[in-house]
Design a protein around this motif. Structure first.
Motif, PDB file in Angstrom:
ATOM      1  N   VAL A 165      -0.247  62.155  75.809  1.00  0.00           N
ATOM      2  CA  VAL A 165      -0.436  61.280  76.563  1.00  0.00           C
ATOM      3  C   VAL A 165       0.608  62.405  78.194  1.00  0.00           C
ATOM      4  N   GLY A 166       1.856  63.023  77.675  1.00  0.00           N
ATOM      5  CA  GLY A 166       2.621  63.564  79.148  1.00  0.00           C
ATOM      6  C   GLY A 166       1.434  64.790  78.960  1.00  0.00           C
ATOM      7  N   ARG A 167       0.508  65.219  78.323  1.00  0.00           N
ATOM      8  CA  ARG A 167       0.189  66.297  77.982  1.00  0.00           C
ATOM      9  C   ARG A 167       0.773  67.830  77.936  1.00  0.00           C
ATOM     10  N   SER A 168       1.951  68.206  76.633  1.00  0.00           N
ATOM     11  CA  SER A 168       2.220  69.034  76.734  1.00  0.00           C
ATOM     12  C   SER A 168       2.366  69.591  75.377  1.00  0.00           C
ATOM     13  N   VAL A 169       2.859  70.527  74.970  1.00  0.00           N
ATOM     14  CA  VAL A 169       2.872  70.884  73.787  1.00  0.00           C
ATOM     15  C   VAL A 169       4.445  71.587  74.096  1.00  0.00           C
ATOM     16  N   THR A 170       5.163  71.056  72.757  1.00  0.00           N
ATOM     17  CA  THR A 170       6.193  71.559  71.955  1.00  0.00           C
ATOM     18  C   THR A 170       6.775  72.640  70.782  1.00  0.00           C
ATOM     19  N   THR A 171       7.007  74.272  71.372  1.00  0.00           N
ATOM     20  CA  THR A 171       6.980  75.379  71.252  1.00  0.00           C
ATOM     21  C   THR A 171       7.495  74.785  69.544  1.00  0.00           C
ATOM     22  N   SER A 195       2.795  72.337  79.517  1.00  0.00           N
ATOM     23  CA  SER A 195       2.306  71.486  80.283  1.00  0.00           C
ATOM     24  C   SER A 195       0.672  72.545  80.383  1.00  0.00           C
ATOM     25  N   TYR A 196       0.044  71.126  80.074  1.00  0.00           N
ATOM     26  CA  TYR A 196      -1.225  71.601  80.225  1.00  0.00           C
ATOM     27  C   TYR A 196      -2.114  70.442  81.879  1.00  0.00           C
ATOM     28  N   ASP A 197      -3.478  70.768  81.430  1.00  0.00           N
ATOM     29  CA  ASP A 197      -3.850  70.147  82.347  1.00  0.00           C
ATOM     30  C   ASP A 197      -5.390  70.198  80.934  1.00  0.00           C
TER      31      ASP A 197
END
Lengths: 437, 139
Positions: free
Chosen positions: A118-124, A131-133
């Protein structure tokens, strides 16, 4: 199934590529790269993630492509069976992940801990947020050894315990256990899990290989081989299942149906199977354990997982089976083992899936529709003995889709198929990682 | 798409053969070229050299097939259907023809610094008499 004439002729040209069932990919070479500033994150640097990164790097100019994976060692998984047959050493299947990462692709050597579509992000795992498109999920799958009561991965190679899938060293250790068994004889158990699994032919091949090693050592008469199928069939494609039934009968490999490994006692060498009649204990001298497989937690516990249907329980990613685009998050594509599609957990599937997903992603950036479709193609060089194999290729609809119709018969044990497996598969795989095949 | 396919095959062979792909490719180009040069230089085929090259080619074919069995942990007993026999024949032929051409060219190039090997033709007693000499060597 209807196939365009052009596709057939191309396949015939690609002799080596046929090992992976490599039909030509959507155009990438010879096409001017698309200028874009899109941020693309790829989770997973296995076969699918690396191939996707290479193809995206080829097709996009100026995109910010980030690959996230903690594993520094890349595993050529189609070679594990050869290692476990004593034909290759463990080094045959391992290489450095970095050696396969395309230039212009940034590699973050951390595991992805959380996906927020939803927020378009990945947390490591270290807490970094990327963040990503567009997101390509290629995490692979999780081997759930813990689901088998009593299973101890550290004991693979001892006490007759083998497991080809666990890794390169474990495959080599499995060979040592199988070889010891082949010297002495006894009872060998083979099986597969009731879950979706990668390369469903691998456990079947290993039973064939064990039979062959016993025969070469003159101990086949002292051994009993038992394959425990999780349902009523040996293989999901009926025509292949029937051929395998005949071959197993020919080799004297007994089949138990509806047997799913539930527990194992490595000390006493007893495996407990869940059957319709209740638990059944089987003693063994050698066993090749294939664990249940499910989506990694980062996907399973994310909004990307199927919510209902056959792929929900193990958390496979909910994608359109023909485009690999996520059903609810159109900027997300899931390729490789993690994709919740009926077939396709093989390197051959990756070869077909990645160009399709990449083409759709690039088309979305361009604002056009992509006609590319993945038809469920997958391939299994079914080794039936050292020196012979069957080139089994099929699609979502259980159709056989041979790359060389009339030339290489799909249900015939052939040396040429073995040659493809032995010397053609790995180069094709490596070329695929580089986006060149 | 044809170009793409060719480059795909090149990519696969590059991965398969590593650095050796270029020497092999060079051989595939240079051997026929060398053969043409030697044939032109000699103005034909030198029979004895061809025989030796063919014998070498037989050996090359056997080595090619044997190497394929060795590299792939297989044996002649693994040949199954007709396509397998065809493949074995193709491997034998490729090894044999490659070795024969390579051998012929190598022998031709080694002989090249000297004058072209003359064709010795026995014109017979009548011919010698007609030419008024004991032995006849026609270029």
């Amino acid at each position: 199934m209807f196939q365009p004439r052009a596709a057939l002729s191309r396949r015939r040209l690609l002799a080596a590529a046929a090992a992976l069932g490599l039909a030509p990919a959507p155009p990438a070479l010879g096409e001017a790269p698309l200028r874009t500033r899109a941020r693309i994150v790829i989770i997973g640097a296995g076969a699918a993630g690396l191939a996707a990164a290479s193809r995206l790097a080829q097709r996009l100019d100026g995109a910010e492509i980030t690959l996230i994976d903690r594993r520094r060692e890349h595993l050529y998984q189609p070679g594990l069976t050869l290692v476990a047959a004593g034909l290759k050493d463990a080094g045959y299947v391992t290489s450095a992940t970095r050696d396969h990462v395309a230039s212009r692709v940034m590699l973050i050597e951390q595991a992805a801990a959380e996906i927020d579509p939803v927020g378009r992000s990945v947390t490591t795992e270290a807490g970094g947020r990327v963040s990503y498109d567009y997101l390509v999920v290629a995490t692979g799958l999780q081997l759930d050894y813990a689901a088998i009561e009593g299973m101890d991965v550290a004991r693979i190679g001892r006490d007759g315990l083998g497991s080809v899938y666990a890794g390169a060293e474990q495959a080599a250790a499995t060979w040592r256990a199988m070889s010891d068994f082949a010297d002495r004889g006894g009872t060998a158990l083979f099986l597969r899990p009731a879950t979706e699994m990668k390369c469903a032919g691998a456990p079947l091949k290993y039973a064939f290989l064990t039979d062959d090693v016993l025969r070469r050592r003159g101990t086949r008469g002292r051994a009993e081989l038992v394959y425990n199928a999780h349902n009523r069939a040996l293989f999901s494609v009926p025509i292949v299942a029937e051929k395998l039934r005949m071959l197993y009968a020919d080799r004297g490999i007994r089949v138990n149906h509806d047997h799913v490994l539930r527990a194992i006692d490595p000390g006493r060498r007893i495996a407990t199977f869940r059957t319709p009649q209740g638990d059944q204990e089987l003693g063994y001298d050698f066993i090749n354990v294939v664990p249940p497989m499910r989506a990694p937690a980062v996907v399973r516990n994310s909004p990307l997982a199927w919510r209902s249907g056959p792929f929900a329980a193990d958390g496979w990613a909910e994608v359109d089976r023909f485009t690999l685009r996520h059903a609810r998050f159109p900027e997300v594509f899931c390729v490789g083992d993690v994709a919740g599609v009926p077939k396709g957990k093989t390197a051959a599937s990756v070869k077909w899936q990645v160009p399709v997903a990449v083409d759709h992603l690039v088309a979305t950036i361009q604002g056009r529709e992509s006609p590319a479709r993945y038809n469920g193609y997958t391939s299994c060089p079914m080794i039936t003995r050292i020196g012979r194999a069957m080139l089994v290729e099929f699609d979502y609809d259980d159709n056989l889709v041979p790359s060389f119709p009339g030339v290489i018969a799909p249900l015939e044990e052939l040396w040429i198929t073995w040659i493809i497996k032995e010397i053609g598969l790995k180069p094709t795989y490596l070329a695929m990682l580089r986006g060149r095949a | 798409m044809k170009d793409l396919e060719i480059w795909t095959l090149v990519a696969v062979f590059q991965e398969m053969l590593g650095w050796a792909v270029w020497p092999i490719a060079a051989f595939c180009v240079l051997a026929p070229l060398g053969l043409a040069i030697v044939l032109l230089h000699d103005r034909g085929i030198v029979a004895g050299r061809m025989l030796r090259a063919e014998l070498l080619g037989l050996l090359g074919g056997v080595v090619a097939v044997t190497a394929m069995f060795a590299v792939t942990s297989s044996s002649p007993a693994d040949l199954g259907g007709p396509i397998d026999w065809l493949l074995a024949i193709v491997i034998f032929a490729a090894g044999g023809i490659g070795t024969a051409i390579g051998g012929y060219v190598a022998m031709g190039l080694l002989a090249a610094p000297r004058a072209p090997a003359p064709a010795h033709i026995d014109v017979g007693r009548a011919g010698r008499a007609a030419l008024g000499q004991g032995e006849a060597t026609l270029p």
